[in-house]
Enzyme design. Structure first.
Site, PDB file in Angstrom:
ATOM      1  N   ASP A  71       0.823  -1.221   0.000  1.00 12.15           N
ATOM      2  CA  ASP A  71       0.000   0.000   0.000  1.00 12.15           C
ATOM      3  C   ASP A  71       0.855   1.269   0.000  1.00 12.15           C
ATOM      4  O   ASP A  71       0.361   2.353  -0.292  1.00 12.15           O
ATOM      5  CB  ASP A  71      -1.012   0.012   1.171  1.00 12.15           C
ATOM      6  CG  ASP A  71      -0.404  -0.222   2.542  1.00 12.15           C
ATOM      7  OD1 ASP A  71       0.592  -0.955   2.639  1.00 12.15           O
ATOM      8  OD2 ASP A  71      -0.929   0.335   3.532  1.00 12.15           O
ATOM      9  N   HIS A  72       2.156   1.144   0.288  1.00  7.86           N
ATOM     10  CA  HIS A  72       3.013   2.327   0.386  1.00  7.86           C
ATOM     11  C   HIS A  72       3.920   2.551  -0.818  1.00  7.86           C
ATOM     12  O   HIS A  72       4.584   3.578  -0.900  1.00  7.86           O
ATOM     13  CB  HIS A  72       3.854   2.264   1.669  1.00  7.86           C
ATOM     14  CG  HIS A  72       3.017   2.373   2.908  1.00  7.86           C
ATOM     15  ND1 HIS A  72       2.956   3.508   3.676  1.00  7.86           N
ATOM     16  CD2 HIS A  72       2.147   1.486   3.466  1.00  7.86           C
ATOM     17  CE1 HIS A  72       2.106   3.324   4.663  1.00  7.86           C
ATOM     18  NE2 HIS A  72       1.605   2.108   4.564  1.00  7.86           N
TER      19      HIS A  72
HETATM   20 ZN   LIG Z   1       0.135   0.803   5.393  1.00  8.40          ZN
HETATM   21 ZN   LIG Z   2       2.506  -1.369   6.623  1.00  8.46          ZN
END
Ligand SMILES: [Zn+2]
Ligand SMILES: [Zn+2]
Length: 305
Positions: A71-72
């Site tokens: 997600d990053h």
């Molecule tokens: Zn995250």
């Molecule tokens: Zn994380």
């Protein structure tokens, strides 16, 4: 009073969701803009379109990834592809903790400009001419870090009244003193410290990435102008937060209070909260100057004096 140029320092929240996006919230990414320079903190999927919405341009010098959860960082390949497509020639540097897959990620895109990956560990300092980025360790189950953005010190205040008392008139002698050299007025020597106050701290923004509450963040965020802390969950899910390496809103607020920061902004909000007001409310009971980030929120970080 001596006039010091005001340099705009802005934080743009491009994505404020955690783990997966929602209609309202894109995946984690924050842009810091200062005096024509822009750096990115994390680059979740969808980051480049959020940048378009904020009209930031894509002329970014460096990207700092907090950790290699998907997600990053999944926005990186797309963003790098667009940069290449638009004939970027400047080098791009991506900083982040150790991850063996980074080279594959870049090879997949095959950009027509130079992309360097620099592995960082806690304690590292990346120096720019007017600010530095310090790396600190956090507690998230995998190798993960946070970043301290801090401007270099500013010159002290020039005391015009005192200068007049000492027989100095506005003009080139002021400049000489501001440059740190003594001047002669009649048969007296005036030193810079007679008319210029102590150096002033630069502005400090701290991004903790994904983490359980930890003293390392408190130390890093000490006296910061802005702490950006994750608040994935509400306090009632504290046990779950502990299991998955995240923080609750009240835990984030406790960190802000301990570190005596000026302002706290919560981000990385779980997709289960369509309305983040409960998170805001529980945090404000502990640290009043809290807000919850929304996508495309822009915050100016002013000088304190
Ligand atoms: Zn995250
Ligand atoms: Zn994380």
């Amino acid at each position: 009073m001596h006039h010091v140029a005001v340099i705009m320092l802005k934080v743009l929240f491009l994505g404020t969701s955690g783990s997966m996006p929602t209609i309202a919230r894109s995946l984690p990414s924050i842009l810091i803009k200062r005096d024509g320079e822009a750096i990115l903190l994390d680059c979740g999927e969808g980051t480049q379109r959020q940048m378009m919405r904020c009209r930031t341009g894509i002329n970014i010098s460096s990207i700092f990834i907090s950790h290699w959860h998907a997600d990053h960082f999944l926005g990186l390949p797309g963003l790098i592809h667009t940069m290449s497509f638009l004939n970027r020639s400047d080098k791009l540097t991506v900083y982040g903790p150790r991850w063996g897959g980074v080279a594959n990620l870049f090879a997949l895109v095959n950009p027509q400009f130079q992309v360097d990956f620099v592995e960082v560990s806690p304690g590292d300092v990346i120096d720019h001419p007017s600010f530095s980025i310090k790396v600190f360790g956090v507690n998230h189950g995998i190798s993960a870090c946070g970043y301290v953005f801090e401007e270099h010190e500013r010159p002290g205040k020039f005391d015009r009244e005192k200068a007049q008392e000492l027989g100095l008139n506005p003009g080139p002698l002021y400049k000489t003193l501001q440059n740190g050299a003594p001047v002669r007025v009649g048969n007296r020597i005036v030193l810079p410290e007679h008319v210029i106050g102590p150096k002033r701290l630069g502005r400090k923004i701290v991004y903790a990435g994904d983490t359980r509450p930890t003293e390392d963040v408190v130390r890093a965020a000490e006296n910061a102008d802005l702490l950006i802390h994750e608040a994935t969950l509400a306090g009632e899910l504290k046990e779950y937060a502990d299991n998955v390496g995240h923080s609750t809103a009240s835990e984030a607020a406790q960190i802000a209070r301990k570190a005596r920061v000026v302002k706290l902004i919560l981000t990385h909000i779980s997709s289960r909260y369509a309305n983040a007001t409960p998170l805001l409310e529980e945090a404000r009971l502990i640290f009043r100057k809290t807000s919850v980030a929304e996508d495309l929120l822009q915050v100016e970080v002013p000088y304190r004096d």
